[in-house]
Write a protein that holds these residues in place. Structure first.
Motif: not given
Length: 364
Positions: A72-92
């Motif tokens: 569960a921790k691994g899956a949550a970490s991957r989801a958070e890391a992806l959310a961080n990256t994509e949020a940064l890119q979508c916000h410019g």
């Protein structure tokens, strides 16, 4: 906690994508942004069952509770890391997140490590002195200055517009030196002042340029000359000033800003295309002259990097047409071009010189 951060980042990015517009359309309507948001949503939903089962296993004291927690921790970490990256890119990029309070959640998720704690040895521009011209607007110059700061550089910015320069320098916490690149005395004063302040210049990013639209049959000498003087002659003056400092030192990097219009034809852009093609040739020649002194000279060739000023001065129909030429079906963000500039300015590109790097699918 990690899934909560990921969910909050997704919600904020969805709201932002609905509100922010390019070419009169919400950013969220572009296929690339839809894909990013869908990836984050899928990652979060995929992580939920693992989190639920881990909680259930611990509550029931099941033998595989520890393993379930690890999964569960691994899956949550991957989801958070992806959310961080994509949020940064979508916000410019990082610089834009401060306007929307997203930085609070990104910092919790450690997405802002370049600005808030990346180990120094991993910063691409650590301890480098970087000079960026035409950096007080909303375009590539400002984005480059921000990215260099995030990567550990000490930055000096310059611009012709003094009030805007003062405001930008204050916002970034850097030294701002007014200069008009069409004036040799200004260019000399700019480089002399930066060197006097910091003792050297490691990287010069020659970003100043000027566009316009006019068919050749209607173009005046004034229209032709001003575009060539700012875009090509200005780059020459700054390249010459940088080389006069770097060659005797035996080190340094110059990054010039060209354009895909230096390669491809576009009606109404003869003056700008000629200037940018000239920047390409200037870059290659300068690279060969500077190589014996261990000084590298490269250029980037963006296509359409969107920022508010460009949306004001260009016809919306023309902008929409230019987007159709892009492989990703959208314009570049200025930070995406700045990332390539940072790469060329850093030691990661130590064996590259005389190169024109297309930040687009449009190249010969």
């Amino acid at each position: 906690m990690q899934l909560g951060v990921a969910r909050k980042l997704l919600e904020m990015t969805v709201d932002y994508a609905k509100d922010r517009k390019q070419f009169g359309k919400p950013v969220g309507s572009f296929q690339a942004v839809k894909h990013k948001l869908a990836r984050v949503h899928t990652a979060i939903e995929d992580a939920r069952p693992a989190a639920w089962y881990a909680a259930y296993a611990f509550a029931r004291d099941l033998p595989d509770a520890a393993r379930a927690a690890s999964v569960a921790k691994g899956a949550a970490s991957r989801a958070e890391a992806l959310a961080n990256t994509e949020a940064l890119q979508c916000h410019g990029g990082i610089g834009f997140t401060w306007e929307h309070d997203l930085h609070i959640w990104l910092k919790r998720g450690l997405a802002l490590q370049p600005a808030f704690g990346t180990p120094d040895e991993h910063r691409a521009m650590l301890a480098k002195i970087v000079l960026v011209t035409a950096a007080a607007g909303a375009g590539i110059g400002l984005a480059t200055a921000k990215r260099c700061i995030e990567e550990g550089a000490t930055v000096v910015i310059s611009d012709k517009h003094e009030r805007r320069l003062e405001e930008t320098a204050s916002e970034l916490g850097v030294l701002g030196i007014p200069a008009d690149v069409t004036q040799e005395t200004d260019v000399q004063r700019l480089f002399d002042a930066a060197i006097a302040e910091y003792g050297r210049i490691d990287v010069a990013v020659n970003n100043a340029g000027l566009g316009g639209t006019a068919n050749i049959i209607d173009m005046t000498d004034v229209q032709w000359n001003i575009v060539l003087d700012v875009t090509l002659n200005g780059t020459f003056r700054c390249t010459r000033a940088a080389l006069r400092h770097m060659v005797p030192r035996g080190s340094g990097v110059i990054v010039n800003i060209s354009s895909v219009l230096g390669w491809r034809a576009q009606a109404g852009q003869a003056h700008y295309a000629a200037a940018k093609a000239g920047v390409m040739a200037l870059t290659r020649a300068a690279a060969m002259e500077a190589a014996p002194a261990n000084v590298r000279v490269n250029a980037v060739a963006p296509s359409l990097a969107m920022h508010p000023f460009l949306e004001k001065v260009m016809d919306p129909g023309e902008l929409e047409h230019l987007v159709t030429l892009e492989a990703f079906g959208r314009s570049a963000e200025t930070w995406e071009v700045a990332n390539v500039i940072v790469f060329l300015a850093s030691d990661y590109s130590s064996y590259m010189t005389g190169e024109i790097v297309s930040v687009s699918s449009q190249h010969p």
